[in-house]
Design a protein around this motif. Sequence first.
Motif, PDB file in Angstrom:
ATOM      1  N   GLU A  27       0.831  -1.217   0.000  1.00 25.55           N
ATOM      2  CA  GLU A  27       0.000   0.000   0.000  1.00 25.55           C
ATOM      3  C   GLU A  27       0.860   1.260   0.000  1.00 25.55           C
ATOM      4  OE1 GLU A  27      -2.953   0.242   3.110  1.00 25.55           O
ATOM      5  OE2 GLU A  27      -3.484  -1.863   2.860  1.00 25.55           O
ATOM      6  N   THR A  28       1.900   1.241   0.834  1.00 32.08           N
ATOM      7  CA  THR A  28       2.795   2.406   0.934  1.00 32.08           C
ATOM      8  C   THR A  28       3.524   2.627  -0.385  1.00 32.08           C
ATOM      9  OG1 THR A  28       3.085   1.943   3.294  1.00 32.08           O
ATOM     10  CG2 THR A  28       4.704   3.398   2.255  1.00 32.08           C
ATOM     11  N   GLN A  31       1.230   4.071  -3.113  1.00 32.93           N
ATOM     12  CA  GLN A  31       1.001   5.515  -3.027  1.00 32.93           C
ATOM     13  C   GLN A  31       2.185   6.283  -3.621  1.00 32.93           C
ATOM     14  OE1 GLN A  31      -0.214   6.954   0.821  1.00 32.93           O
ATOM     15  NE2 GLN A  31      -0.245   9.068   0.148  1.00 32.93           N
ATOM     16  N   VAL A  43       2.958  12.632  -2.007  1.00 35.25           N
ATOM     17  CA  VAL A  43       2.848  11.477  -1.118  1.00 35.25           C
ATOM     18  C   VAL A  43       2.421  12.005   0.245  1.00 35.25           C
ATOM     19  CG1 VAL A  43       4.093   9.561  -0.056  1.00 35.25           C
ATOM     20  CG2 VAL A  43       4.645  10.261  -2.396  1.00 35.25           C
ATOM     21  N   SER A  45       2.290  11.721   3.845  1.00 32.90           N
ATOM     22  CA  SER A  45       2.903  10.959   4.930  1.00 32.90           C
ATOM     23  C   SER A  45       1.965  10.808   6.122  1.00 32.90           C
ATOM     24  CB  SER A  45       4.228  11.603   5.361  1.00 32.90           C
ATOM     25  OG  SER A  45       4.019  12.918   5.793  1.00 32.90           O
ATOM     26  N   GLU A  47      -1.300  10.241   5.884  1.00 32.34           N
ATOM     27  CA  GLU A  47      -2.137   9.094   5.524  1.00 32.34           C
ATOM     28  C   GLU A  47      -1.366   7.789   5.715  1.00 32.34           C
ATOM     29  OE1 GLU A  47      -4.081   7.253   1.492  1.00 32.34           O
ATOM     30  OE2 GLU A  47      -4.170   9.437   1.739  1.00 32.34           O
ATOM     31  N   ILE A  48      -0.096   7.789   5.333  1.00 29.91           N
ATOM     32  CA  ILE A  48       0.741   6.596   5.510  1.00 29.91           C
ATOM     33  C   ILE A  48       0.883   6.289   6.999  1.00 29.91           C
ATOM     34  CG2 ILE A  48       3.088   5.695   5.254  1.00 29.91           C
ATOM     35  CD1 ILE A  48       3.193   7.149   2.533  1.00 29.91           C
ATOM     36  N   SER A  49       1.121   7.321   7.797  1.00 31.35           N
ATOM     37  CA  SER A  49       1.250   7.150   9.248  1.00 31.35           C
ATOM     38  C   SER A  49      -0.026   6.565   9.851  1.00 31.35           C
ATOM     39  CB  SER A  49       1.583   8.495   9.892  1.00 31.35           C
ATOM     40  OG  SER A  49       1.700   8.367  11.285  1.00 31.35           O
ATOM     41  N   ARG A  51      -2.228   4.706   8.314  1.00 30.02           N
ATOM     42  CA  ARG A  51      -2.312   3.296   7.896  1.00 30.02           C
ATOM     43  C   ARG A  51      -1.433   2.417   8.786  1.00 30.02           C
ATOM     44  NH1 ARG A  51      -1.654   3.618   1.360  1.00 30.02           N
ATOM     45  NH2 ARG A  51      -3.636   4.590   0.911  1.00 30.02           N
ATOM     46  N   THR A  68       9.404   6.557   4.000  1.00 32.23           N
ATOM     47  CA  THR A  68       8.754   7.091   2.807  1.00 32.23           C
ATOM     48  C   THR A  68       9.776   7.728   1.871  1.00 32.23           C
ATOM     49  OG1 THR A  68       6.757   7.484   4.109  1.00 32.23           O
ATOM     50  CG2 THR A  68       6.914   8.615   1.995  1.00 32.23           C
TER      51      THR A  68
END
Length: 199
Positions: A27-28, A31, A43, A45, A47-49, A51, A68
Amino acid sequence: MPGLDTSYDVHKIVENIGRLSADLLAETCQQILNYLQGHTKGVDSTEISDRFQRSGVSLDQDTIQNITRYLLLTFRSAGKSNLSGDELVLRLEDGCTKWPRAILQVMHRLWSEQGPLVHAQQDAQAILSIGQLVDMQWKLGMAVSSDTCRSLNSPYVSLLLKIAHPSGHICQRSFEMTIPQFQNFHKQFKEMAAVLETV
């Protein structure tokens, strides 16, 4: 692998990447690959955090940003070099011996599928290599002294443009125009907008 900042400890980043599940890593990476293919503006970050936290991976914000950045630089470098999935994995293994096999398999699969698209996007960006208009502000004023206005007390338009270059740097450009120049500028902008709508 890529030209990372010396503040990065590649082995530590790889160790932290190894803590991710294959799905979370995919997923990461997806993105990041979407951004490199021009599908998104950046990107996210945060949203990544989010997740990572929802998946039960407890890493601080700096660590997540380092992961990232590393993945972004890795894929960007692989795109510029037009690497295959096998070549990417070899470079990763040369840079650090701590890569878990399952993580390398995810990276290989994603890059084999999407690497050519990233490379094509980078080629297109290199050819076009133009900035993107981020913001435009204008104001109407009255000339008290000017190089282009013959008489004082002439109206003018002052423009301030913010432009994001492909490198990510945002610069500002300002200039003044007489009313006829501004009207011509406006007309040209409308024509460009009409042409862009047909593309």
